[in-house]
Design a protein around this motif. Structure first.
Motif, mmCIF file in Angstrom:
data_model
loop_
_atom_site.group_PDB
_atom_site.id
_atom_site.type_symbol
_atom_site.label_atom_id
_atom_site.label_comp_id
_atom_site.label_asym_id
_atom_site.label_seq_id
_atom_site.Cartn_x
_atom_site.Cartn_y
_atom_site.Cartn_z
ATOM 1 N N MET A 1 14.793 -1.791 -47.534
ATOM 2 C CA MET A 1 15.736 -0.697 -47.661
ATOM 3 C C MET A 1 17.192 -1.395 -47.921
ATOM 4 N N TYR A 2 17.732 -2.441 -47.312
ATOM 5 C CA TYR A 2 18.815 -3.014 -47.572
ATOM 6 C C TYR A 2 18.931 -3.183 -49.039
ATOM 7 N N LEU A 3 18.074 -4.246 -49.691
ATOM 8 C CA LEU A 3 18.192 -4.356 -51.203
ATOM 9 C C LEU A 3 18.215 -3.206 -51.984
ATOM 10 N N GLN A 4 17.505 -2.153 -51.655
ATOM 11 C CA GLN A 4 17.481 -0.842 -52.527
ATOM 12 C C GLN A 4 18.909 -0.249 -52.374
ATOM 13 N N THR A 5 19.310 -0.245 -51.033
ATOM 14 C CA THR A 5 20.533 0.306 -51.108
ATOM 15 C C THR A 5 21.794 -0.476 -51.991
ATOM 16 N N VAL A 6 21.636 -1.722 -51.884
ATOM 17 C CA VAL A 6 22.542 -2.591 -52.776
ATOM 18 C C VAL A 6 22.348 -2.222 -54.161
ATOM 19 N N MET A 7 21.205 -2.195 -54.698
ATOM 20 C CA MET A 7 21.016 -1.911 -56.061
ATOM 21 C C MET A 7 21.609 -0.454 -56.652
ATOM 22 N N LEU A 8 21.386 0.412 -55.696
ATOM 23 C CA LEU A 8 21.933 1.885 -55.815
ATOM 24 C C LEU A 8 23.403 1.845 -56.020
ATOM 25 N N LEU A 9 24.125 1.083 -55.052
ATOM 26 C CA LEU A 9 25.667 0.855 -55.185
ATOM 27 C C LEU A 9 25.993 0.093 -56.346
ATOM 28 N N LEU A 10 25.365 -0.992 -56.772
ATOM 29 C CA LEU A 10 25.630 -1.427 -58.148
ATOM 30 C C LEU A 10 25.561 -0.481 -59.070
ATOM 31 N N ARG A 11 24.677 0.423 -59.158
ATOM 32 C CA ARG A 11 24.772 1.638 -60.181
ATOM 33 C C ARG A 11 26.037 2.434 -60.146
ATOM 34 N N ALA A 12 26.445 2.542 -58.842
ATOM 35 C CA ALA A 12 27.612 3.395 -58.836
ATOM 36 C C ALA A 12 28.899 2.643 -59.379
ATOM 37 N N GLU A 13 28.639 1.538 -59.402
ATOM 38 C CA GLU A 13 29.879 0.306 -59.733
ATOM 39 C C GLU A 13 29.541 0.077 -61.712
ATOM 40 N N GLY A 14 28.648 0.925 -62.021
ATOM 41 C CA GLY A 14 28.154 0.543 -63.468
ATOM 42 C C GLY A 14 27.568 -0.669 -63.993
ATOM 43 N N LEU A 15 27.090 -1.432 -62.860
ATOM 44 C CA LEU A 15 26.176 -2.435 -62.833
ATOM 45 C C LEU A 15 24.624 -2.337 -62.810
ATOM 46 N N HIS A 16 23.974 -3.077 -63.292
ATOM 47 C CA HIS A 16 22.550 -3.285 -63.264
ATOM 48 C C HIS A 16 22.021 -4.255 -62.414
ATOM 49 N N SER A 17 20.803 -4.478 -62.085
ATOM 50 C CA SER A 17 20.091 -5.607 -61.383
ATOM 51 C C SER A 17 18.866 -5.703 -61.677
#
Length: 221
Positions: free
Chosen positions: A148-164
């Motif tokens: 759950m932590y990592l999925q949250t990080v990846m979604l927040l990265l999208r909000a910053e225009g980043l990918h993972s």
């Protein structure tokens, strides 16, 4: 970007540009991610964010191992069950075929395993790799918390225009990773997550997903 857009646009990117990711952006994402739920509020993850020269050294060492045909370190947990049956095997096979064809690696290529390992060990060109560890005393519940932590990080990265791109592959070179990040022996490496801006012009792959009706049942509605 709202949550639905972040979920819809998140995908495992396997071609990153060399554009640096500002540290303040990473700090903003990881600070926000501290609000994710965890059973008993244990917050069991231990995270290392690697960039710059340390990451270049890690990539160099891991890639050297991959190109030498090194089978990797003994796994500390199974990546998949020993035997996969339908529908799981079908989904796995279809996704693997799509993924590596997009990367220009054909299934019948005799050097396929080495090429795949080398691409992964370069983190697909990403300028940042996040490594997530768990204390060895933690159980399945805490591994779910880390997901759950990592999925949250990846979604927040999208909000910053980043990918993972989450990469369990790094567990194959866990000893090399540990040498770079200095992780204590009491921690086990769950995975790495490559982070950056997507490389322009790179093939974009979106693997299929099972229809919701295959995995969801509504009871009483």
């Amino acid at each position: 970007m709202d949550v639905y857009e972040a979920v819809a646009s998140r995908r495992a990117v396997r071609a990153f540009s060399d554009e640096p990711v500002p540290k303040e952006v990473l700090e903003r994402v990881l600070a926000a991610a501290t609000r994710v739920p965890s059973s008993g509020n244990l917050q069991p993850w231990q995270v290392y964010v690697v960039t710059g020269e340390p990451l270049a050294e890690l990539k160099s060492r891991a890639t050297a191992r991959a190109l030498a045909g090194d089978p990797g370190d003994d796994r500390e947990y199974p990546m998949y069950p020993a035997e996969l049956a339908s529908p799981y095997l079908d989904r796995f096979s279809a996704a693997a075929a799509q993924r590596y064809k997009a990367l220009g690696i054909e299934r019948d290529d005799p050097h396929r395993p080495t090429k795949i390992a080398a691409l992964n060990s370069e983190a697909f060109g990403a300028p940042v790799v996040l490594f997530c560890y768990l204390d060895r005393t933690m159980g399945p519940g805490q591994w779910a918390d880390a997901g759950m932590y990592l999925q949250t990080v990846m979604l927040l990265l999208r909000a910053e225009g980043l990918h993972s791109c989450p990469q369990v592959m790094w567990t194959m070179y866990r000893k090399t990773v540990s040498q770079i990040v200095g992780a204590d022996e009491r921690f086990v490496l769950l995975c790495g997550v490559s982070i950056g801006f997507e490389k322009e012009g790179a093939p974009r792959l979106r693997t299929g997903r099972a229809d919701m009706t295959e995995t969801v049942s509504f009871i009483g509605a």
